[in-house]
Design a protein around this motif. Structure first.
Motif, PDB file in Angstrom:
ATOM      1  N   GLY A 267       0.784  -1.173   0.085  1.00 53.28           N
ATOM      2  CA  GLY A 267      -0.018  -0.076  -0.017  1.00 53.28           C
ATOM      3  C   GLY A 267       0.811   1.299  -0.100  1.00 53.28           C
ATOM      4  N   GLU A 268       0.161   2.370  -0.526  1.00 56.58           N
ATOM      5  CA  GLU A 268       0.785   3.712  -0.628  1.00 56.58           C
ATOM      6  C   GLU A 268       1.156   4.348   1.070  1.00 56.58           C
ATOM      7  N   LEU A 269       2.207   4.926   1.048  1.00 55.28           N
ATOM      8  CA  LEU A 269       2.278   6.120   2.170  1.00 55.28           C
ATOM      9  C   LEU A 269       2.484   7.278   1.854  1.00 55.28           C
ATOM     10  N   PRO A 270       1.981   8.191   2.558  1.00 52.00           N
ATOM     11  CA  PRO A 270       1.914   9.634   2.373  1.00 52.00           C
ATOM     12  C   PRO A 270       3.422  10.044   2.246  1.00 52.00           C
ATOM     13  N   SER A 271       4.454   9.482   3.062  1.00 52.33           N
ATOM     14  CA  SER A 271       5.728  10.021   3.080  1.00 52.33           C
ATOM     15  C   SER A 271       6.366   9.587   1.707  1.00 52.33           C
ATOM     16  N   ARG A 272       5.910   8.757   0.839  1.00 51.06           N
ATOM     17  CA  ARG A 272       6.713   8.077  -0.041  1.00 51.06           C
ATOM     18  C   ARG A 272       6.188   8.561  -1.359  1.00 51.06           C
ATOM     19  N   CYS A 273       5.158   9.083  -1.514  1.00 47.23           N
ATOM     20  CA  CYS A 273       4.445   9.514  -2.696  1.00 47.23           C
ATOM     21  C   CYS A 273       3.807  11.259  -2.572  1.00 47.23           C
ATOM     22  N   ALA A 274       3.829  11.752  -3.840  1.00 52.14           N
ATOM     23  CA  ALA A 274       3.266  13.195  -3.662  1.00 52.14           C
ATOM     24  C   ALA A 274       1.518  12.862  -3.087  1.00 52.14           C
ATOM     25  N   PHE A 275       1.115  13.905  -2.761  1.00 55.27           N
ATOM     26  CA  PHE A 275      -0.272  13.636  -2.199  1.00 55.27           C
ATOM     27  C   PHE A 275      -1.180  13.021  -3.291  1.00 55.27           C
ATOM     28  N   ASN A 276      -1.909  11.949  -3.123  1.00 51.54           N
ATOM     29  CA  ASN A 276      -2.631  11.152  -4.206  1.00 51.54           C
ATOM     30  C   ASN A 276      -3.810  10.523  -3.265  1.00 51.54           C
TER      31      ASN A 276
ATOM     32  N   TYR B 116       8.193  12.384   1.599  1.00 47.94           N
ATOM     33  CA  TYR B 116       7.127  13.683   1.604  1.00 47.94           C
ATOM     34  C   TYR B 116       6.825  14.099   2.675  1.00 47.94           C
ATOM     35  N   VAL B 117       6.622  15.412   3.070  1.00 50.63           N
ATOM     36  CA  VAL B 117       5.994  15.984   4.378  1.00 50.63           C
ATOM     37  C   VAL B 117       5.071  16.983   3.706  1.00 50.63           C
ATOM     38  N   ASP B 118       3.860  16.869   3.939  1.00 51.26           N
ATOM     39  CA  ASP B 118       2.649  17.747   3.241  1.00 51.26           C
ATOM     40  C   ASP B 118       2.856  18.089   1.732  1.00 51.26           C
ATOM     41  N   GLY B 119       3.461  17.063   0.948  1.00 50.23           N
ATOM     42  CA  GLY B 119       3.734  17.137  -0.262  1.00 50.23           C
ATOM     43  C   GLY B 119       5.023  17.696  -1.025  1.00 50.23           C
ATOM     44  N   LYS B 120       5.828  17.919   0.223  1.00 58.24           N
ATOM     45  CA  LYS B 120       7.139  18.479  -0.216  1.00 58.24           C
ATOM     46  C   LYS B 120       8.265  17.565   0.431  1.00 58.24           C
ATOM     47  N   MET B 121       9.262  17.198  -0.639  1.00 57.53           N
ATOM     48  CA  MET B 121      10.207  16.238  -0.233  1.00 57.53           C
ATOM     49  C   MET B 121      11.314  16.883   0.546  1.00 57.53           C
ATOM     50  N   ARG B 122      11.637  16.039   1.836  1.00 55.94           N
ATOM     51  CA  ARG B 122      12.656  16.826   2.721  1.00 55.94           C
ATOM     52  C   ARG B 122      13.330  15.261   3.294  1.00 55.94           C
TER      53      ARG B 122
ATOM     54  N   VAL C 190      -7.053  17.707   8.639  1.00 54.04           N
ATOM     55  CA  VAL C 190      -6.301  18.421   7.794  1.00 54.04           C
ATOM     56  C   VAL C 190      -4.857  17.858   7.571  1.00 54.04           C
ATOM     57  N   GLY C 191      -4.124  18.083   6.259  1.00 57.93           N
ATOM     58  CA  GLY C 191      -2.760  17.551   6.348  1.00 57.93           C
ATOM     59  C   GLY C 191      -2.704  16.226   5.615  1.00 57.93           C
TER      60      GLY C 191
END
Length: 244
Positions: free
Chosen positions: A77-86, A189-195, A143-144
Motif C-alpha cells: 500500500g501507498e504511504l503519504p511519506s513516499r508519494c506526492a499527495f494522491n 514527503y511532508v505535506d507534499g514537499k520532499m525533505r 487536515v494535512g
C-alpha cells in the motif's frame, strides 16, 4: 506438524523484506509477494517463493490459491511519506486492496491477517503528555497529508473487523510510529514537499563531523521503533493463538 504458510504482501518494501526474512528465520514457510516484476533473486536464495502481485487487482491473487496460505502479513500500500499527495491511490491501495486481500483469504481458507495501521487514528488524543489507551475510539487528522491516509487505514481496519465477525478471520492490527531502519533513499514527503528524514539528517551530519543544532522543547519525546524489534512483534503475532 505442518508448518504455517505465511504470505507477506509488500515484500519488496522495507517492512515486508525484513519481516519475510524474520519469519523464515523463525521457521515459517514464507511466500513473498510484491508489485515488482522481479525480486532479483533476493527471496529465492533465502528459500522463499516470490510472486508479482498487484493488490488492487482481484485477479492478481488467482496465482496464489494453490499455495495453501494460512496467514497473511500485509505491508503493501501507498504511504503519504513516499508519494506526492494522491487520495485516490491511498484509498485504492489501502482500503480497496485490503478488501481484495480479505476476499482472497476467505476463499483460500486463510485465518489470520497482520496489518499495520497509523498512530494518526488516535490523533484526537495526541499531545496530551499522557499514555494513550490503544482501544479509544478511532479518529483522524482533519487536515494535512495524513488525513486521507488515516481515513483509508480506519476503513481497512473496519473491514478486517467485519471479516473477523463474519468469517472468523483473526486480525492483528499493529500501530507504530517511525521505523528506524536503513534505506538508500533518505528523503520522504511532508505535506507534499520532499525533505530529508530527520533521523537521517542527524546521522548524515554526525558522519561528516558537522555540528548538530538542537532547538525547541527539550522535554518533548518522539517514539521511534527499531526494525528488528518490529519484526519480533510480527513473528509474535503470527505465532500467537490469541484471537487478535
Amino acid at each position: 506438524m505442518k508448518k504455517e504458510k505465511v504470505l507477506v504482501l509488500g515484500a519488496t518494501g522495507n517492512l515486508g523484506a525484513y519481516s519475510a526474512v524474520a519469519l523464515k528465520d523463525a521457521g515459517f514457510d514464507v511466500v513473498a509477494a510484491g508489485k515488482r516484476e522481479s525480486d532479483n533473486g533476493f527471496f529465492e536464495k533465502r528459500g522463499m517463493k516470490y510472486y508479482s502481485i498487484d493488490i488492487t487487482d482481484k485477479s492478481s491473487f488467482e496465482k496464489l490459491y494453490d499455495e495453501n496460505i494460512t496467514t497473511v502479513v500485509n505491508f503493501a500500500g501507498e504511504l503519504p511519506s513516499r508519494c506526492a499527495f494522491n487520495p485516490q491511490a491511498l484509498v485504492r491501495t489501502i482500503t480497496e486492496a485490503t478488501l481484495n486481500v480479505l476476499e482472497f483469504m476467505r476463499k483460500a481458507g486463510a485465518k489470520k491477517i497482520v496489518f499495520p495501521t497509523t498512530p494518526c487514528d488516535l490523533f484526537d488524543y495526541h499531545e496530551s503528555g499522557e499514555p494513550i489507551d490503544p482501544d479509544l475510539p478511532r479518529s483522524y487528522p482533519k487536515v494535512g497529508d495524513h488525513s486521507i491516509y488515516a481515513i483509508a487505514k480506519n476503513a481497512a481496519v473496519d473491514l478486517i473487523n467485519y471479516y473477523h465477525n463474519e468469517y472468523g478471520i483473526v486480525g492483528f492490527i499493529l500501530r507504530f510510529f517511525t521505523i528506524y531502519q536503513y534505506h538508500p533513499n533518505a528523503y520522504h514527503y511532508v505535506d507534499g514537499k520532499m525533505r530529508m528524514m530527520p533521523y537521517r539528517m542527524l546521522m548524515d551530519r554526525a558522519a561528516k563531523g558537522e555540528p548538530i543544532c538542537i532547538y525547541g522543547n527539550p522535554e518533548r519525546v518522539k517514539e521511534i521503533v527499531y526494525i528488528k524489534d518490529f519484526t519480533k512483534v510480527v513473528v509474535g503475532a503470527v505465532k500467537s493463538s490469541l484471537p487478535g
